[in-house]
Design an enzyme around this catalytic site. Structure first.
Site, PDB file in Angstrom:
ATOM      1  N   CYS A  45       0.806  -1.227   0.000  1.00  0.00           N
ATOM      2  CA  CYS A  45       0.000   0.000   0.000  1.00  0.00           C
ATOM      3  C   CYS A  45       0.837   1.273   0.000  1.00  0.00           C
ATOM      4  O   CYS A  45       0.285   2.376   0.018  1.00  0.00           O
ATOM      5  CB  CYS A  45      -0.964  -0.014   1.182  1.00  0.00           C
ATOM      6  SG  CYS A  45      -2.129  -1.392   1.093  1.00  0.00           S
ATOM      7  N   HIS A  48      -2.024   8.308   6.279  1.00  0.00           N
ATOM      8  CA  HIS A  48      -2.353   7.025   5.663  1.00  0.00           C
ATOM      9  C   HIS A  48      -3.734   6.599   6.151  1.00  0.00           C
ATOM     10  O   HIS A  48      -4.555   6.141   5.358  1.00  0.00           O
ATOM     11  CB  HIS A  48      -1.290   5.990   6.027  1.00  0.00           C
ATOM     12  CG  HIS A  48      -1.407   4.701   5.295  1.00  0.00           C
ATOM     13  ND1 HIS A  48      -1.427   4.624   3.922  1.00  0.00           N
ATOM     14  CD2 HIS A  48      -1.515   3.417   5.741  1.00  0.00           C
ATOM     15  CE1 HIS A  48      -1.531   3.360   3.542  1.00  0.00           C
ATOM     16  NE2 HIS A  48      -1.595   2.606   4.628  1.00  0.00           N
ATOM     17  N   GLU A  89       0.090   5.475  13.776  1.00  0.00           N
ATOM     18  CA  GLU A  89       0.333   6.674  12.980  1.00  0.00           C
ATOM     19  C   GLU A  89      -0.018   7.926  13.774  1.00  0.00           C
ATOM     20  O   GLU A  89       0.704   8.934  13.707  1.00  0.00           O
ATOM     21  CB  GLU A  89      -0.471   6.639  11.687  1.00  0.00           C
ATOM     22  CG  GLU A  89      -0.170   7.828  10.784  1.00  0.00           C
ATOM     23  CD  GLU A  89      -0.915   7.810   9.465  1.00  0.00           C
ATOM     24  OE1 GLU A  89      -0.524   8.559   8.551  1.00  0.00           O
ATOM     25  OE2 GLU A  89      -1.896   7.047   9.337  1.00  0.00           O
ATOM     26  N   LYS A  91      -9.461   8.351   3.126  1.00  0.00           N
ATOM     27  CA  LYS A  91      -9.964   6.972   3.018  1.00  0.00           C
ATOM     28  C   LYS A  91     -11.356   6.823   3.629  1.00  0.00           C
ATOM     29  O   LYS A  91     -12.074   5.879   3.296  1.00  0.00           O
ATOM     30  CB  LYS A  91      -8.977   5.995   3.656  1.00  0.00           C
ATOM     31  CG  LYS A  91      -7.673   5.851   2.881  1.00  0.00           C
ATOM     32  CD  LYS A  91      -6.766   4.796   3.513  1.00  0.00           C
ATOM     33  CE  LYS A  91      -5.498   4.567   2.714  1.00  0.00           C
ATOM     34  NZ  LYS A  91      -4.517   5.666   2.841  1.00  0.00           N
ATOM     35  N   HIS A 148      -9.782   2.534   0.771  1.00  0.00           N
ATOM     36  CA  HIS A 148      -8.340   2.289   0.677  1.00  0.00           C
ATOM     37  C   HIS A 148      -8.044   1.645  -0.673  1.00  0.00           C
ATOM     38  O   HIS A 148      -8.352   0.474  -0.895  1.00  0.00           O
ATOM     39  CB  HIS A 148      -7.908   1.375   1.824  1.00  0.00           C
ATOM     40  CG  HIS A 148      -6.428   1.205   1.950  1.00  0.00           C
ATOM     41  ND1 HIS A 148      -5.529   1.739   1.051  1.00  0.00           N
ATOM     42  CD2 HIS A 148      -5.673   0.522   2.867  1.00  0.00           C
ATOM     43  CE1 HIS A 148      -4.304   1.416   1.423  1.00  0.00           C
ATOM     44  NE2 HIS A 148      -4.372   0.679   2.517  1.00  0.00           N
ATOM     45  N   PHE A 169       2.160  -3.375   3.794  1.00  0.00           N
ATOM     46  CA  PHE A 169       2.572  -4.654   4.363  1.00  0.00           C
ATOM     47  C   PHE A 169       4.053  -4.898   4.039  1.00  0.00           C
ATOM     48  O   PHE A 169       4.561  -4.482   2.997  1.00  0.00           O
ATOM     49  CB  PHE A 169       1.737  -5.788   3.785  1.00  0.00           C
ATOM     50  CG  PHE A 169       0.367  -5.940   4.400  1.00  0.00           C
ATOM     51  CD1 PHE A 169      -0.017  -5.201   5.496  1.00  0.00           C
ATOM     52  CD2 PHE A 169      -0.534  -6.847   3.874  1.00  0.00           C
ATOM     53  CE1 PHE A 169      -1.276  -5.347   6.078  1.00  0.00           C
ATOM     54  CE2 PHE A 169      -1.797  -7.019   4.429  1.00  0.00           C
ATOM     55  CZ  PHE A 169      -2.170  -6.263   5.531  1.00  0.00           C
TER      56      PHE A 169
END
Length: 405
Positions: free
Chosen positions: A160, A300, A311, A329, A334, A393
Site C-alpha cells: 500500500c 495514511h 500513525e 480513506k 483504501h 505490508f
C-alpha cells in the site's frame, strides 16, 4: 526551496472520474462505500468502486478488452494529467520521458477468471493475454505505449506504499538527470473475491455489511477495519527550471521524499512507527524543512485499529501540536497500491487551494489519538508545506513533502 514541479494531475476514484469530480466528492466528505455484487455472499460484501466507469467508452473497445481494469484506470488518469500539464506526447522527446506507476497486486480479476477457465475448459482456452494483463507492471507498460514514453519505466510493488514509492523513484530520476519528464503515481483495481477473502482472513477489512457507508472511519473509536477501493492518481513531474521555461502552470512542488522499512513484521506495522518516523525525517531533510514547517498531514489513516493509533502517535510526536490531519480513506476507501498516488494528488490540491477535506465518519475520536483531525466539513488553511504518508505490508513506508509553488 526548490524541489520538482508538479505540472499535471489526474484522478479516478470512487468519488468520481477526473480531478474536478473526485476532489468535489472528497471535499464533501461523504462515504462512497456500497454493496458490491462481485463480493456478494462474503463477510465483507461492499467496497468503493469507481462509479460509471466504462472502459470501452473511455479507451475504445478494441483497446480496453486487452487490458486489466487497473490499466484502464491508470490510462484515463494519465491522459488527464498529461493534458493538464500542457505537454504533447506527439512532440515531446519520448526518450527523455519516464513512467513509474505503483501497483500492489496486479490483475487479480484476470487471474481468478482465467483459473476458472483452466479448471473448467483446460489450458487451451486460457487467454494468451493472461500474463501481460495480470502483471503488476501492466499500468506502467500501457502508459509507456499510450504516451510514447521511451525513457525508463518501473512498476514499484511496495504494497500500500506503492504509489508513494513511485513518486520517490520519479524524484530520483529527475534529480539525477535521467529524465526530463516523469509520469508517476499509482493505480489499483483488486476488488476480486480471492483478494478480499485474503484481507478478510487477516482481519484487515471492516465487516459492517449492514451499513457500509459508515464502515471506513479513520481514527474513530468504533473503527473495525478498512474498506477496499480502486482508483488511480497520476502526476506529471518536471524540473522547476524546465517547467518555468515553457511557461507551465505549477500546481505545487514535490519538495522531498523519504522511504524506510520497518524490518519488523510481514503485515503488522512497527509498534512505535520507527520506519515511518525515519521516512518522514528523510523526506523533511530532503526538502530542507523542519517538522514545524509542516501545515498539514494527509495521513495514511486506514481505519484499522492498529495503524491509526501508531500513525497518530507518530504524528503527535513529530509535528507541532494542532497540525491539521485528515484521511481521505473515510470517503473513497483504501485503494491499496494506488493510495499513495491518489493521496499525493489530494495533498497537492490542499496546498494549492488552501483547503483540507474532512475525514468521513469520524464521530468519536479514539481517546488514544490526540490530534486535530479535520472532520464534518472542509477547513480553509494557508498551507505552505504538507506531507502525505503511505505505509504497506512488509513494513514499507513512503513519505512525500509537497510545497506551494
Amino acid at each position: 526551496m526548490s524541489g520538482l514541479a508538479i505540472t499535471g494531475l489526474g484522478l479516478v476514484t470512487a468519488a468520481g472520474i477526473g480531478v474536478e469530480a473526485s476532489w468535489a466528492g472528497i471535499l464533501r466528505g461523504e462515504s462512497t462505500a456500497s454493496a458490491d455484487p462481485a463480493l456478494s455472499g462474503m463477510v465483507t460484501d461492499f467496497s468503493c468502486r469507481v462509479p460509471g466507469f466504462d472502459a470501452d467508452a473511455q479507451l475504445g473497445r478494441r483497446t480496453a478488452w486487452r487490458q486489466e481494469r487497473c490499466a484502464h484506470l491508470a490510462r484515463v488518469a494519465a491522459r488527464e494529467a498529461v493534458a493538464d500539464s500542457g505537454l504533447d506526447p506527439a512532440t515531446w522527446n519520448g526518450a527523455r520521458v519516464g513512467v513509474v506507476v505503483g501497483n500492489s497486486l496486479g490483475g487479480t480479476m484476470t487471474f481468478e477468471q482465467q483459473y476458472e477457465i483452466l479448471r473448467a475448459e483446460g489450458e487451451s482456452q486460457v487467454t494468451p493475454l493472461l500474463i501481460p494483463m495480470a502483471g503488476t507492471g501492466s499500468p506502467t507498460a500501457w502508459l509507456s505505449l499510450d504516451l510514447g514514453a521511451r525513457g525508463p519505466s518501473l512498476a514499484p510493488a511496495t504494497a500500500c506504499a506503492s504509489g508513494a514509492t513511485a513518486l520517490g523513484v520519479a524524484w530520483d530520476w529527475l534529480r539525477s538527470g535521467i529524465c526530463d519528464v516523469v509520469v508517476t503515481g499509482g493505480a489499483e483495481s483488486a476488488l476480486s473475491p480471492l483478494i478480499m477473502a485474503g484481507f478478510g482472513q487477516l482481519g484487515a477489512l471492516s465487516t459492517r455489511s449492514g451499513d457500509p457507508a459508515t464502515a471506513s472511519r479513520p481514527f474513530d473509536a468504533d473503527r473495525d477495519g478498512f474498506v477496499a477501493a480502486e482508483g488511480a492518481g497520476i502526476l506529471v513531474l518536471e524540473r522547476i527550471e524546465d517547467a518555468k521555461a515553457r511557461g507551465a502552470r505549477v500546481h505545487a512542488r514535490l519538495a522531498g521524499y523519504g522511504g524506510a522499512s520497518d524490518a519488523y513484521h510481514i503485515t503488522a506495522p512497527h509498534p512505535h512507527g520507527d520506519g515511518v518516523e525515519r521516512a518522514s525525517r528523510i523526506a523533511l531533510e530532503a526538502a530542507g524543512l523542519h517538522p514545524c514547517d509542516i501545515g498539514h498531514v494527509n495521513a495514511h489513516g486506514t481505519s484499522t485499529p492498529m495503524n491509526d493509533v501508531i500513525e497518530g502517535s507518530l504524528i503527535k510526536r513529530l509535528y507541532p501540536e494542532g497540525t491539521p490531519v485528515t484521511s481521505v480513506k473515510g470517503t473513497i476507501g483504501h485503494a491499496l497500491g494506488a493510495a499513495g498516488g491518489i493521496e499525493a494528488v489530494c495533498t497537492v490540491l490542499s496546498v494549492r487551494d488552501g483547503i483540507v477535506p474532512p475525514t468521513a465518519n469520524l464521530d468519536r475520536l479514539d481517546p488514544r489519538i490526540d490530534l486535530d483531525i479535520v472532520r464534518k466539513i472542509p477547513r480553509q488553511l494557508d498551507i505552505r508545506a504538507a506531507v502525505s504518508n503511505s505505509f504497506g505490508f512488509g513494513g514499507a513506508n513512503g513519505v512525500v513533502v509537497l510545497t506551494r509553488d
